[in-house]
Design an enzyme around this catalytic site. Structure first.
Site, mmCIF file in Angstrom:
data_model
loop_
_atom_site.group_PDB
_atom_site.id
_atom_site.type_symbol
_atom_site.label_atom_id
_atom_site.label_comp_id
_atom_site.label_asym_id
_atom_site.label_seq_id
_atom_site.Cartn_x
_atom_site.Cartn_y
_atom_site.Cartn_z
ATOM 1 N N ARG A 190 0.832 -1.190 0.000
ATOM 2 C CA ARG A 190 0.000 0.000 0.000
ATOM 3 C C ARG A 190 0.872 1.248 0.000
ATOM 4 O O ARG A 190 0.630 2.219 -0.708
ATOM 5 C CB ARG A 190 -0.892 0.003 1.231
ATOM 6 C CG ARG A 190 -1.769 1.237 1.332
ATOM 7 C CD ARG A 190 -2.596 1.167 2.568
ATOM 8 N NE ARG A 190 -1.751 1.230 3.747
ATOM 9 C CZ ARG A 190 -1.693 2.286 4.553
ATOM 10 N NH1 ARG A 190 -2.419 3.332 4.301
ATOM 11 N NH2 ARG A 190 -0.920 2.270 5.609
ATOM 12 N N ASP A 224 -12.693 10.198 3.342
ATOM 13 C CA ASP A 224 -12.847 9.508 4.622
ATOM 14 C C ASP A 224 -12.419 8.060 4.472
ATOM 15 O O ASP A 224 -12.914 7.347 3.601
ATOM 16 C CB ASP A 224 -14.311 9.575 5.073
ATOM 17 C CG ASP A 224 -14.736 11.015 5.294
ATOM 18 O OD1 ASP A 224 -13.893 11.794 5.765
ATOM 19 O OD2 ASP A 224 -15.889 11.349 4.964
ATOM 20 N N CYS A 225 -11.566 7.670 5.344
ATOM 21 C CA CYS A 225 -10.981 6.319 5.344
ATOM 22 C C CYS A 225 -10.935 5.734 3.927
ATOM 23 O O CYS A 225 -11.585 4.747 3.614
ATOM 24 C CB CYS A 225 -11.668 5.376 6.309
ATOM 25 S SG CYS A 225 -13.438 5.492 6.367
ATOM 26 N N SER A 285 -6.203 0.297 7.158
ATOM 27 C CA SER A 285 -7.216 1.334 7.273
ATOM 28 C C SER A 285 -8.501 0.701 7.792
ATOM 29 O O SER A 285 -8.827 -0.431 7.430
ATOM 30 C CB SER A 285 -7.450 1.975 5.897
ATOM 31 O OG SER A 285 -8.381 3.009 6.006
ATOM 32 N N ALA A 286 -9.204 1.440 8.624
ATOM 33 C CA ALA A 286 -10.466 0.924 9.142
ATOM 34 C C ALA A 286 -11.516 2.011 8.990
ATOM 35 O O ALA A 286 -11.213 3.196 9.084
ATOM 36 C CB ALA A 286 -10.309 0.538 10.606
ATOM 37 N N PRO A 299 -17.168 2.871 11.677
ATOM 38 C CA PRO A 299 -17.747 1.897 12.613
ATOM 39 C C PRO A 299 -16.674 1.049 13.299
ATOM 40 O O PRO A 299 -16.762 0.767 14.490
ATOM 41 C CB PRO A 299 -18.651 1.052 11.718
ATOM 42 C CG PRO A 299 -18.968 1.913 10.552
ATOM 43 C CD PRO A 299 -17.790 2.813 10.356
ATOM 44 N N ALA A 300 -15.682 0.694 12.513
ATOM 45 C CA ALA A 300 -14.618 -0.113 13.104
ATOM 46 C C ALA A 300 -13.803 0.712 14.086
ATOM 47 O O ALA A 300 -13.412 0.229 15.144
ATOM 48 C CB ALA A 300 -13.710 -0.663 12.010
ATOM 49 N N ASP A 343 -5.463 10.697 -1.533
ATOM 50 C CA ASP A 343 -6.819 10.944 -1.065
ATOM 51 C C ASP A 343 -6.952 12.284 -0.334
ATOM 52 O O ASP A 343 -7.890 12.499 0.396
ATOM 53 C CB ASP A 343 -7.246 9.821 -0.122
ATOM 54 C CG ASP A 343 -6.345 9.727 1.086
ATOM 55 O OD1 ASP A 343 -5.217 10.226 1.018
ATOM 56 O OD2 ASP A 343 -6.767 9.155 2.104
ATOM 57 N N GLU A 344 -5.991 13.131 -0.508
ATOM 58 C CA GLU A 344 -5.973 14.321 0.329
ATOM 59 C C GLU A 344 -5.347 15.467 -0.469
ATOM 60 O O GLU A 344 -4.308 15.277 -1.104
ATOM 61 C CB GLU A 344 -5.124 14.023 1.574
ATOM 62 C CG GLU A 344 -5.048 15.134 2.568
ATOM 63 C CD GLU A 344 -4.109 14.770 3.715
ATOM 64 O OE1 GLU A 344 -3.623 13.628 3.743
ATOM 65 O OE2 GLU A 344 -3.874 15.643 4.555
#
Lengths: 210, 1114
Positions: B366, B412-413, B447-448, B451-452, B507-508
């Site tokens: 990753r 987000d995540c 990554s989670a 909810p996790a 992602d940012e």
């Protein structure tokens, strides 16, 4: 070891310098031979570095002084080209020579160019390396033996050149072998202006026992 | 968890009494399985204790013991030993039944279940007793209690949910099959593949992460062979090709008794936390097609199938750190691998046995994805970024005056939401992305989702910890393609709305909307967020503020799926309670330092003066802290940071057995880095090699195959010229690695980096300009005019030195010359005439036939026309081009004082290879050498060093030897060297260099003497006969040469003694000792020895007054 005798050396060029290097080397080599033969306990020697090789030097001041002064006493003679051989002789308790380490010296006196220790170092060092591994060639010494340094001259030195250092050397009456000895070469070097050969002499098999 | 200490017997079959002790065992389940089979009484107590622990699992109490009567009459000390006995008894009963049924012969069938050992779980139709009957009848085995080591298949019709969820711990990786498999196998009278019969519950489950080792690894011929050889059985027609193959392979393996050990091995291995290994592929497509059941099996199958997977699994067992009893295990592994063709023949010894380890490692990393994404981005949005840069100055101009508005957009995540964006059912469930889904694994969650995260699952956590926190956690694999797609969409949107985009990661990003003069930045951000959501299916959060720092802080507050606007007047409020850790640039270390000073929030930080901060943390950091704690951030959006270095680091799965492994690995790293550099169009000047070295006291890392506690070593070197060349990298790396003096087994990671990057284009230009090649190419004209005084040479003329040298540099010089044929009158007739006819005709063609007539014309003129330069002899107008060449070589070598004969040979023979022109035109390499020595300028030869001369002479073609033997020039040469030639005996054989005897011997008819002459040239130190003798010692066989040879050698020795006796008695002594040794080899040397000894002793006696310590040999 240390260069103590620079002041003694005459014109430090060519053969003169080579002679100085040789005496220094002989002092070390003779110390090593004495150490090698185990005449004295090993504790009587200390490890030193000479020409980047580990050598042994006598700790006892008297022993050290004997080797140092006798070899340095030879310097004027070597410089004159009088010295043919320098021999370390080991005698048994009846003063009968058992083994002789012979340094056969060949100095080219007419060599004029400058000589640096580094020029000869490589060759001389090989003696110091070869010596410790030559123990198997030598004979085991009996108890109560003694040793001495003897120099063989090409001609008798003139008495006039009397300096203190030269007076150390006296004519010898060392016993000689009746028969030609057996020769075992250990190391030879032959470079300008200095050639040195180290070989062992042992009594020939037909030598009559005293 | 380590398998290292577990022991197992070589066969799982029947009543094996082999047992192995293990002295440490950290894994209860493994030890439980093993310990029962252990009859070492010293260990019994401890073992049974462990056994008790495992009894919680019904499965754990497997086994049978080889111990017999010891416990028969005594009360069982514990349940474990009872089970041992029970199992043993059951086995005996089963064996008895089996033998009785086979003896009765009534209904015993073909042993189709040979090697199959089933365990029946729960209620089945037919009943377990019937199944047992089938097994008895058809050569199979039936286990009453589960053991991973004995059981090959689990038969059941139904499984409780708990077992399905934790399939691995339940089945131990064994196939779980329906009882119909047994029945239909019996009906078909052969062992069918169990694949179609696997339990429906398992087959229907889809959420598992595939063990895609098999997918990445195309089933090769090995596998196919295997299938045929092992089973000869039809491959079931289902599933994906590769998957199927691997599964059926497994089935086949199970079908064979001799393979069980192997399988067992595999299973125990696969029981290990599974990690992304070399062969694991993240290929998504097959993932969902794949059936859950296969997933379990694949672990094992892969181990068998691909040595890559196999070794990445196995390597911990072979880890150098493991105990000594591992040797046994290793041995078993080796044994099984060698005895079976299943594994590819190369049984590698480390992770590196996977040829593509590095490649795959990065393919599935990753971090690598994130790292390389930048390049992708740069390429994709380069144009817009450029346009933006042009605007930069103007922006700076009024940046001071105008209030800036910066929006920070962050998905987000990302890694989770992209993967689940098409699974709406997963949206609200705890999901994490990870390589592996092994619930006991040490794979790290990358990554989670939220909810996790609510369950406390965090990125970087081991899966087993995460599962403990959140048992219902769904774990999904990466989907790099999807990431790429979404990231591209994300940036497309951003670039569409605003041209000032600064990418932070995939992602940012920051966007600067100041210039857009947006009325309401919140509305603008909302629009972007909506569009992102609609396009990608993933949510993004946005933070709006006046600086990048505050925008980021705002995003933090906004998350998840929110929007936060921090107007400049509210900055202080937000910052006041913000923990310092939240500020960019404050990491663990700085945070710790601040904590020690009782600073936890920005508010507290603000109380400290700038000077004090700078004093404590350094000028820059202090400044940064002071600014950030006040929300001041002067950075500008849009500065795309160029990579400062490009490299590749591998810190996982690195285990080596020896330096060769490491070297291979380094080579791969070099290739990787080189490829990356080339991909970016960059070249690096500084090369840094980083090694992670296991600390001497560090144990096996907690993370499976991780690097653990390591010392980081690094060394770098800066080259004069930037490079992206693999060979250069490899050379430098090998050199750098050499500096470390490190045991290859202690290496846990390695990284190679190129920094001081330069653009490859610019580099290329510089290279062209200054390279020696271009220099050489430009020089021939000048030089050749010097050599021949005739301007350009015909390109086929290999003679002139420059030409030859030019062609060393490669084909370019030649091409340059070829392009323009030299004018006809510039050609050297002498050269052309001596060309081989076919070459001549070729050149003639090039000149359209004019050449021939030109030559004849020129020839007439030639008499008076002194074309040749001075060193050529006038008497020989047809001096071949080779003369100059030889001369050139000689000069070159002389000047560089290269005396290595190989080097010269290479020069002479290698030339045609290095220059295309020469080979093309001169088909024979021989023709490079003068056809005879008469064509060689003797003055040149005389100037050669002796060694070189010997080499040149030796390299003359063999068939031309007689030619030069009788050659006048050659003899002249000898005469020049040594005076009048008189063969033996001479008084001064040792005069000259080489001594005269060498020539005499060379010309002798005796082969031995010839040989000695040759050896003289090889000997070192040159001139010492002892070194020649030493070489003779290694020659074999020694042929005798007759009386002549003896006389020659005696004379030689006598003269040598005479020469050396005064100065070097050692050499004489060595020679005689060597001679003495040679006497045992050859009669000739015995004669020589006995001949010279009296002479020698006389000489020694004369000079030294003694005898040399050597003796006669009778």
């Amino acid at each position: 070891m240390e260069r103590k005798d620079n002041n003694q050396a005459k014109a430090p060029q060519g053969a003169g310098e080579a002679a100085r290097i040789l005496t220094e080397f002989l002092e070390v080599a003779i110390s090593c031979i004495i150490f090698l033969k185990g005449v004295y306990p090993h504790g009587a020697f200390e490890r030193r570095r000479y020409m980047n090789v580990v050598v042994h030097r006598a700790r006892h001041p008297q022993l050290r002084d004997y080797i140092h002064s006798s070899v340095n006493g030879l310097l004027p003679f070597i410089q004159k080209g009088l010295v043919e051989r320098v021999v370390v002789i080991f005698f048994d308790n009846e003063d009968f020579p058992i083994e002789r380490f012979v340094f056969k010296v060949n100095l080219n006196l007419s060599y004029g160019s400058k000589v640096e220790q580094s020029d000869l170092e490589f060759s001389l060092r090989s003696f110091l390396i070869k010596l410790p591994v030559s123990e198997s060639l030598t004979k085991l010494l009996p108890r109560g033996c003694r040793w001495e340094i003897t120099a063989y001259f090409r001609a008798l030195p003139e008495a006039s050149t009397s300096k203190d250092s030269e007076l150390i050397w006296i004519p010898t009456d060392t016993k000689q072998w009746q028969q030609p000895p057996l020769i075992t070469p250990i190391k030879s070097m032959n470079s300008e202006p200095l050639g040195v050969q180290l070989y062992l002499e042992h009594p020939s098999l037909s030598e009559p026992k005293p | 968890m380590s398998l290292n200490s577990s022991s197992r017997s070589a066969t799982s079959n029947s009543n094996s009494k082999r047992s192995v002790t293990s002295n440490s065992n950290s894994n209860p389940s493994t030890s439980g399985n093993n310990s029962c089979r252990n009859n070492d009484k010293r260990n019994r107590k401890r073992k049974t204790d462990q056994n008790q622990k495992t009894l919680g699992m019904a499965w754990g109490a497997n086994s049978r013991s080889s111990s017999r009567s010891a416990f028969r009459n005594s009360p069982f000390p514990d349940f474990g030993s009872y089970m041992v006995m029970k199992n043993q008894k059951l086995h005996q009963q089963f064996d008895a039944d089996a033998s009785s049924s086979s003896v009765s012969g009534a209904c015993s069938g073909k042993p189709i279940f040979d090697g199959v050992s089933i365990f029946v779980d729960g209620y089945t139709v037919p009943s377990s007793q019937e199944l047992k009957g089938y097994m008895l009848k058809y050569g199979g085995r039936f286990e009453n209690y589960f053991s991973r080591h004995h059981v090959t298949h689990i038969i059941c019709s139904n499984l409780p949910d708990s077992k399905i969820k934790n399939l691995r711990s339940f089945s131990g990786g064994l196939p779980v099959v329906k009882p119909t498999w047994v029945l239909e196998s019996v009906a078909a009278n052969k062992l069918l593949s169990w694949i179609p019969y696997q339990l429906d519950q398992l087959a229907s489950e889809t959420k598992k992460q595939p063990k895609l080792s098999a997918f990445g690894f195309k089933s090769g011929p090995v596998l196919d062979d295997l299938e045929e050889s092992i089973s000869g059985q039809a491959v079931p027609q289902s599933g994906i090709a590769t998957l199927r193959t691997s599964c059926s392979l497994e089935a086949n393996i199970f079908g064979k008794a001799e393979c069980t050990e192997e399988v067992e091995e595999c299973h125990s291995v696969s029981d290990d936390p599974f990690h992304p290994n070399a062969a694991e592929s993240a290929d998504q497509a097959p993932t969902y097609c794949m059936e859950n059941h296969c997933e379990v099996e694949l672990d094992a199958a892969v181990v068998v199938q691909s040595d890559a997977g196999y070794h990445s699994h196995i390597s911990p067992c072979q880890d150098p750190k493991s105990d000594h009893n591992d040797c046994l295990e290793d041995h078993i592994i080796e044994e099984s691998s060698s005895s079976k063709t299943i594994r590819p023949s190369t049984t590698g010894h480390s992770t590196l046995s996977d040829a593509n380890f590095v490649e795959n490692y990065f393919k599935f990393s990753r971090l690598h994805f994130i790292g390389t994404w930048r390049n992708r981005y740069r390429k994709r949005f380069l144009s817009s970024a450029n346009g933006f840069k042009d605007m930069n100055p103007s922006r700076n101009a009024f940046a001071t005056s105008q209030k800036t508005t910066i929006i920070h957009v962050d998905m987000d995540c990302f890694f989770v939401s992209v993967v689940i964006r098409k699974h709406s059912d997963l949206k609200d469930k705890p999901v994490a992305v990870c390589h592996s889904d092994n619930s006991r694994g040490t794979a790290e969650i990358s990554s989670a989702n939220y909810p996790a995260r609510n369950h406390g699952v965090k990125a970087g956590m081991f899966i087993r910890d995460a599962k403990a926190l959140c048992p219902q956690l769904v774990i999904l694999p990466y989907n790099f393609d999807a990431y790429e797609e979404v990231a591209d969409q994300f940036y497309d949107i951003l670039h569409k709305h605003c041209n000032k985009v600064q990418a932070v990661s995939c992602d940012e990003a920051f966007i600067d909307v100041t210039d857009l003069r947006v009325e309401d930045p919140e509305l603008f951000a909302r629009a972007i967020r909506t569009e992102i959501h609609e396009t990608t299916g993933c949510t993004a959060s946005a933070g709006i503020a006046g600086s990048m720092l505050m925008a980021r802080v705002a995003t933090r507050i906004a998350k998840p799926d929110g929007l936060c606007y921090i107007p400049s007047e509210k900055v202080d409020d937000y910052l006041h309670e913000l923990p310092v850790k939240a500020l960019p640039g404050i990491g663990h270390v700085l945070e710790e330092k601040l904590k020690k000073k009782q600073i936890n929030t920005c508010g507290q930080l603000r109380l400290i003066s700038k000077e004090s901060l700078q004093k404590d943390f350094g000028v820059k950091t202090g400044d940064m802290l002071w600014n950030f704690s006040r929300g001041i951030d002067n950075r500008l959006v849009g500065v795309f940071q160029e990579s400062k270095s490009i490299g590749a680091d591998v810190n996982w799965g690195v285990r080596f057995n020896d330096l060769n492994d490491m070297k291979d690995f380094l080579l791969k790293l070099c290739k990787e880095v080189s490829l990356r550099l080339q991909g970016c169009g960059l070249k690096g000047r500084t090369i840094t090699l980083k090694i992670k070295k296991r600390r001497s006291d560090a144990g096996e890392p907690v993370k499976y195959m991780g690097c653990g506690d390591c010392e980081n070593l690094s060394r770098s070197v800066t080259l004069p010229m930037a490079t992206d060349d693999v060979d250069v990298f490899q050379r430098i790396t090998a050199q750098l690695f050499g500096y470390f003096h490190i045991d290859a087994r202690d290496i846990r990671g390695a990284g190679l980096q190129a920094s001081k990057l330069e653009s490859a284009d610019r580099n290329m230009r510089g290279h062209e300009k200054y390279s020696i090649r271009s220099w050489l190419v430009s020089s021939p004209a000048r030089k050749s005019s010097m050599a021949k005084g005739k301007g350009d040479q015909l390109y086929s003329d290999i003679g002139p030195p420059v030409q030859a040298r030019g062609s060393f540099s490669g084909g370019e010089a030649y091409v340059a010359h070829r392009a323009t044929l030299p004018a006809l009158h510039d050609l050297d007739v002498g050269v052309i005439e001596s060309l081989p006819p076919e070459v001549l005709s070729e050149i003639n063609d090039l000149y359209a036939g004019e050449l021939i007539s030109f030559i004849s014309k020129k020839k007439e003129k030639n008499a008076g026309n002194n074309v040749m330069d001075e060193e050529q002899s006038l008497s020989n107008p047809l001096v071949p081009p080779n003369k100059d060449f030889v001369h050139n070589v000689a000069e070159k070598i002389k000047s560089s004082e290269k005396e290595d004969e190989q080097y010269i040979n290479k020069m002479i023979q290698g030339l045609p290879e290095t220059s295309g022109s020469v080979t093309a035109l001169l088909p024979e390499t021989d023709s490079l050498m003068p056809s005879s020595l008469s064509q060689v300028d003797s003055s040149v030869l005389q100037q050669l060093p002796e060694e070189l001369l010997a080499d040149v002479l030796e390299s003359l073609p063999a068939h031309r030897r007689p030619d030069f033997m009788s050659n006048d020039v050659y003899l002249d040469h000898i005469r020049d060297q040594t005076g009048a030639i008189d063969f033996l005996p001479s008084n001064n054989l040792w005069v000259g260099n080489p001594p005269r005897w060498v020539d005499n011997f060379r010309l002798s008819s005796c082969q031995l003497l010839n040989r000695i002459a040759v050896l003289y040239n090889k000997s070192s130190p040159r001139g010492q006969f002892s070194s020649v003798l030493q070489l003779i010692m290694s020659e074999y066989p020694l042929d005798d040469g007759g009386d002549d040879a003896v006389n020659c050698l005696c004379e030689l020795m006598k003269q040598y003694i005479k020469l050396k006796i005064e100065t070097d008695v050692e050499e004489i002594y060595t020679c005689s000792c060597l001679l003495r040794r040679l006497t045992s080899r050859s009669e000739l040397f015995l004669q020589v020895y006995n001949c010279i000894i009296p002479h020698l002793q006389a000489a020694v006696g004369e000079t030294y007054g003694g005898d040399l310590n050597i003796c006669f040999i009778e």
